[in-house]
Design an enzyme around this catalytic site. Structure first.
Site, PDB file in Angstrom:
ATOM      1  N   TYR A  83      -3.559 -58.527  -2.709  1.00  8.62           N
ATOM      2  CA  TYR A  83      -2.844 -57.243  -2.869  1.00  8.62           C
ATOM      3  C   TYR A  83      -1.849 -57.076  -1.732  1.00  8.62           C
ATOM      4  O   TYR A  83      -0.673 -56.739  -1.966  1.00  8.62           O
ATOM      5  CB  TYR A  83      -3.837 -56.092  -2.881  1.00  8.62           C
ATOM      6  N   LYS A 120       2.414 -56.709  -1.842  1.00 10.35           N
ATOM      7  CA  LYS A 120       3.190 -55.615  -1.269  1.00 10.35           C
ATOM      8  C   LYS A 120       4.140 -56.106  -0.173  1.00 10.35           C
ATOM      9  O   LYS A 120       5.240 -55.573  -0.014  1.00 10.35           O
ATOM     10  CB  LYS A 120       2.252 -54.532  -0.727  1.00 10.35           C
ATOM     11  N   SER A 151       5.155 -49.089  -2.178  1.00  5.03           N
ATOM     12  CA  SER A 151       4.444 -50.140  -1.456  1.00  5.03           C
ATOM     13  C   SER A 151       3.125 -49.561  -0.958  1.00  5.03           C
ATOM     14  O   SER A 151       2.416 -48.892  -1.704  1.00  5.03           O
ATOM     15  CB  SER A 151       5.313 -50.676  -0.316  1.00  5.03           C
TER      16      SER A 151
END
Length: 276
Positions: free
Chosen positions: A148, A152, A134
């Protein structure tokens, strides 16, 4: 006892460093990359201990075939590392549908497919360890990388649920949350949305904030020993930061969240309504 690893995105960054770490201590590795020729030097150095596999993690059928091939070739799997991923830059308004879907296809669905492909083997043997790569951006969020961050955060939730689901089968899950490192995450491997001039001023501010956060990037080589300690631990953590800096960011973020939740608790309780 030597371990057998399956590592995605092994051609560079953390994936390459952890492949080397495992091989140097005598483990075996199925190392995947979009271009397996990038692994030729590792094959020359470590021989049959490394199995290079061409793989695009967004192709579910190819993922299942690659995991099956690795299991058959080495006779088992012990550590599965979902490292393949990239950073999508752009303000939330700027990112196109195609860019957003591509980000989730790699960062979320790619990890999901590999995990689903490996779990039957891990459950059957009653052991195994899934490492999900992660980011500090998986528990906090920053401007200009919102999609993004979202990918995650999704991976974090998926992995926490997974950990509870597979614990009874002897399978462990660890979410690794790196801070800034001297990889090409923000360089050659990154993708950038078409900029909207309306955000130009704020874009400079966001860039300055990022420079402040990432001004002292970590050395990816230093993560080799760290990842080995995690996979060798009898009781590995569900979450662990890599790098000097993420804990301070997380502390500020979570203290702010708790303060806001407490401030608005009367409204929250009122929203519950009266018992029926």
């Amino acid at each position: 006892m030597p371990k057998t690893w399956f590592i995605t995105g092994a051609s560079r960054g953390f994936g390459r460093e952890w492949t080397i770490a495992a091989l140097e201590r005598g483990d075996t590795v199925a190392a995947t990359a979009r271009d397996p020729q990038t692994l030729d030097d590792l094959v020359a150095r470590f021989g049959d201990a490394v199995l290079p596999i061409r793989l695009d993690v967004t192709d579910r059928d190819a993922v299942f075939a690659a995991v099956a091939r690795a299991h058959e070739h080495f006779g088992g799997l012990d550590v599965v590392v979902n490292n393949a991923g990239y950073g999508q830059f752009g303000m939330v308004e700027e990112v196109s549908e195609a860019e957003a879907r591509a980000q989730f296809d790699t960062n979320v669905f790619g990890a999901l497919f590999v995990t689903q492909a490996a779990l039957p083997y891990l459950r059957a043997q009653g052991s195994g360890h899934v490492l999900q790569v992660s980011s500090i951006g998986g528990i906090s969020a920053f401007p200009n990388i919102g999609v993004y961050n979202a990918s995650k955060w999704a991976l974090e939730a998926l992995s926490q649920s997974l950990a509870a689901e597979v614990a009874g089968f002897g399978v462990k899950v660890t979410i690794i949350e790196p801070g800034a490192y001297s990889t090409d995450w923000g360089g050659a491997s990154a993708k950038h949305a078409a900029p909207d001039p309306a955000y130009d001023t704020f874009r400079e501010q966001a860039a300055e904030q990022r420079r402040a956060r990432a001004g002292n990037p970590g050395d990816p080589v230093a993560t080799r020993e760290a990842v080995l300690r995690i996979v060798d631990a009898e009781d590995p953590p569900l979450r662990v930061f890599f790098g000097d800096g993420p804990l301070a960011i997380a502390t500020r973020d979570y203290e702010s969240r708790l303060a806001t939740w407490r401030e608005w608790e009367p409204v929250s309780v009122a929203a519950h309504g009266s018992p029926a």
